[in-house]
Each structure stands twice: as structure tokens, then as C-alpha cells.
Design an enzyme around this catalytic site. Structure first.
Site, short mmCIF file in Angstrom:
data_model
loop_
_atom_site.label_atom_id
_atom_site.label_comp_id
_atom_site.label_asym_id
_atom_site.label_seq_id
_atom_site.Cartn_x
_atom_site.Cartn_y
_atom_site.Cartn_z
N CYS A 1 0.79 -1.23 0.00
CA CYS A 1 0.00 0.00 0.00
C CYS A 1 0.83 1.29 0.00
O CYS A 1 1.40 1.64 -1.02
CB CYS A 1 -1.00 -0.05 1.15
SG CYS A 1 -2.37 1.11 0.90
N HIS B 1 -3.38 -5.63 2.53
CA HIS B 1 -2.98 -5.75 3.94
C HIS B 1 -3.61 -7.03 4.46
O HIS B 1 -4.12 -7.85 3.70
CB HIS B 1 -3.57 -4.59 4.76
CG HIS B 1 -3.04 -3.25 4.41
ND1 HIS B 1 -1.87 -2.75 4.92
CD2 HIS B 1 -3.54 -2.26 3.64
CE1 HIS B 1 -1.68 -1.52 4.49
NE2 HIS B 1 -2.67 -1.20 3.71
N1 GLN Z 1 -2.00 6.99 2.24
C1 GLN Z 1 -2.28 6.07 1.25
C2 GLN Z 1 -3.69 6.09 0.69
O1 GLN Z 1 -4.67 6.27 1.41
C3 GLN Z 1 -1.85 4.69 1.75
C4 GLN Z 1 -2.73 4.08 2.79
C5 GLN Z 1 -2.26 2.71 3.24
O2 GLN Z 1 -1.07 2.40 3.25
N2 GLN Z 1 -3.21 1.88 3.64
O3 GLN Z 1 -3.82 5.94 -0.51
#
Ligand code: GLN
Length: 253
Positions: free
Chosen positions: A94, A193
Site C-alpha cells: 500500500c 494488507h
Molecule cells: N495513504 C495512502 C492512501 O490512502 C496509503 C494508505 C495505506 O497504506 N493503507 O492511498
């Protein structure tokens, strides 16, 4: 047999149990008599390109990504790219995945430069945009991948990276083209995740196989009893395919 993993920014990039990915790699090594040493590298710590068999970077919110993007560019970037070119097995989740593309445009504020490991860029449509949230199931050349995604950024791949998988249910990179994640050499980026690896034991072994192969070891990836892992994956797929609850802050699928 000893392998070494660099866990990048464990204090800043660790959403939804991303550390579980490292624990899973360690457990599957231990069950095979392989010692996986984990070296935690935070902001300011240099990265030695030749020192690692595996690299992991988890997800993080926009705020943490600002500091990590700066550290990647100024401290670790060159050596990390060298390691990727040399074939190190890397997994980025992510927020970490987003920073390994060309740039990440956060919900607010200036663009963050990425390392360009993946031929990809990510843009968040802005603070009012809905998020891509939910359980995801995808297919990678006959290998099922399952996990949980929660991101505002939408990622678009260029020709220099191939998708990690094709989305069966969920948003993946951008909710439009059914791609999920990216691959370049032995580097893999994903929105999953969950933690990702405990639910996807075949992919975990794929990463370990790459690391062992690079050391010239071919017989240590012995089969394990994966009855529980298989059941967890089937359950996660079922969950992903169920009708969704509608959250006002999440985009519709
Ligand atoms: N900040 C990023 C987004 O919302 C990554 C979020 C995350 O790692 N879950 O796109």
C-alpha cells in the site's frame, strides 16, 4: 542456513498488522530450519544493497509517507534500487508500494517523489474522494491472492511494470482496470494488507524461493502442512465475495 531481511520503516509504515508479514516469513523459515534475521531500518538508517536477501516495507498514511518519501530519496533510495536491479526479493504494501512508483499525489499537499522501482504513479483524487475499502480476491497465474485494502490513492501502471494479479472482487490499483499491484524483477507491490502473507502462503513461499535461489539453495523450500493456511484463504475469499456493506466513506464496487 541463514537469510537476512530488511524491514523498512517499521515504526512509520505498519498499518493493519503489516508486521505480520515479517512474522510469517520468519515462521515459514523456522519451520524449515532456516534462520531469518530481521534488521529494522528506520528514518536515517543507511541501506546496504548487498546485505539483504529480502526487503519489506508496509503501508502508512499520507502524513508518514511524507517523511518516508524524503528518507527514501535522500538516504536509502540509490542502494535500494541497486538491490532491486540485483534481484533482491522485495514486498511493498500500500503506502510503501505507492512510494516505489514515480510519484504519489496525496489527498492534500505537494506530490511526493517516488523511487521509480515500479513504472507506476499514484494519485489521490482529494480529501472529499471516497476510499477503496474492503476485502479483495485476485488471481495471479492460477495462484489466488486474498487480503484487505484501504486506500485513497489510485495507481496506474506503465509498460515497464506488470500487474501482480487480476482483480476478481475489490478495487486493486484503481478500481477501473482490474489490475492489482505491480511487479518488476523480484520486487512486488500490492494493496493487500491483512496481513497479506499469512493469508497467502504460496506467495510467501514464492518470495522465500527467490531468496534461496539467489543463494544457490534449491532444496530447502520443503512442503509444509498448510491445512490451516488453505482454510484461511478459502474463508477470506468467501468473505470478499459476499455482498458488501455500504459505508458512506467507501467507494462503491
Ligand atoms: N495513504 C495512502 C492512501 O490512502 C496509503 C494508505 C495505506 O497504506 N493503507 O492511498
Amino acid at each position: 542456513m541463514k537469510l537476512r531481511l530488511a524491514h523498512l520503516y517499521p515504526d512509520h509504515m505498519n498499518l493493519y498488522g503489516d508486521r505480520g508479514n515479517v512474522l510469517c516469513l520468519q515462521a515459514r523459515c523456522r519451520w524449515r530450519g532456516i534462520d531469518l534475521e530481521v534488521v529494522r531500518l528506520g528514518l536515517g538508517d543507511p541501506f546496504n544493497a548487498a546485505a539483504y536477501d529480502l526487503v519489506f516495507i508496509g503501508g502508512g498514511p499520507d502524513r508518514e509517507q511524507v517523511r518516508v518519501a524524503q528518507d527514501l530519496t535522500e538516504v536509502k533510495g540509490r542502494a535500494l534500487k541497486e538491490a532491486v536491479e540485483a534481484g533482491v526479493a522485495l514486498l511493498a504494501v500500500c503506502g510503501g508500494y505507492q512510494l516505489l512508483g514515480h510519484h504519489y499525489r496525496p489527498a492534500a499537499g505537494p506530490d511526493l517523489p517516488g523511487l521509480g522501482v515500479f513504472d507506476a504513479y499514484t494519485e489521490h483524487p482529494g480529501p472529499a474522494a471516497k476510499r477503496c475499502i474492503g476485502n479483495l480476491v485476485a488471481q495471479r497465474n492460477g495462484m489466488m491472492l486474498v487480503g484487505f485494502e484501504n486506500h485513497g490513492g489510485r495507481t496506474y501502471l506503465g509498460p515497464g511494470s506488470t500487474p501482480l494479479a487480476t482483480v476478481e472482487r475489490g478495487f486493486g490499483n484503481n478500481g477501473r482496470d482490474r489490475t492489482e499491484g505491480a511487479c518488476y524483477r523480484n520486487a512486488f507491490g500490492t494493496y493487500l494488507h491483512g496481513s497479506f502473507l499469512p493469508k497467502n502462503h504460496r506467495f510467501t513461499d514464492h518470495l522465500l524461493g527467490i531468496a534461496l535461489e539467489r543463494r544457490g539453495v534449491r532444496d530447502l523450500l520443503t512442503p509444509l502442512d498448510d491445512t490451516l493456511e488453505e482454510r484461511a484463504q478459502v474463508a477470506a475469499r468467501k468473505l470478499a465475495l459476499e455482498p458488501r456493506k455500504r459505508f458512506p466513506w467507501s467507494d462503491q464496487m
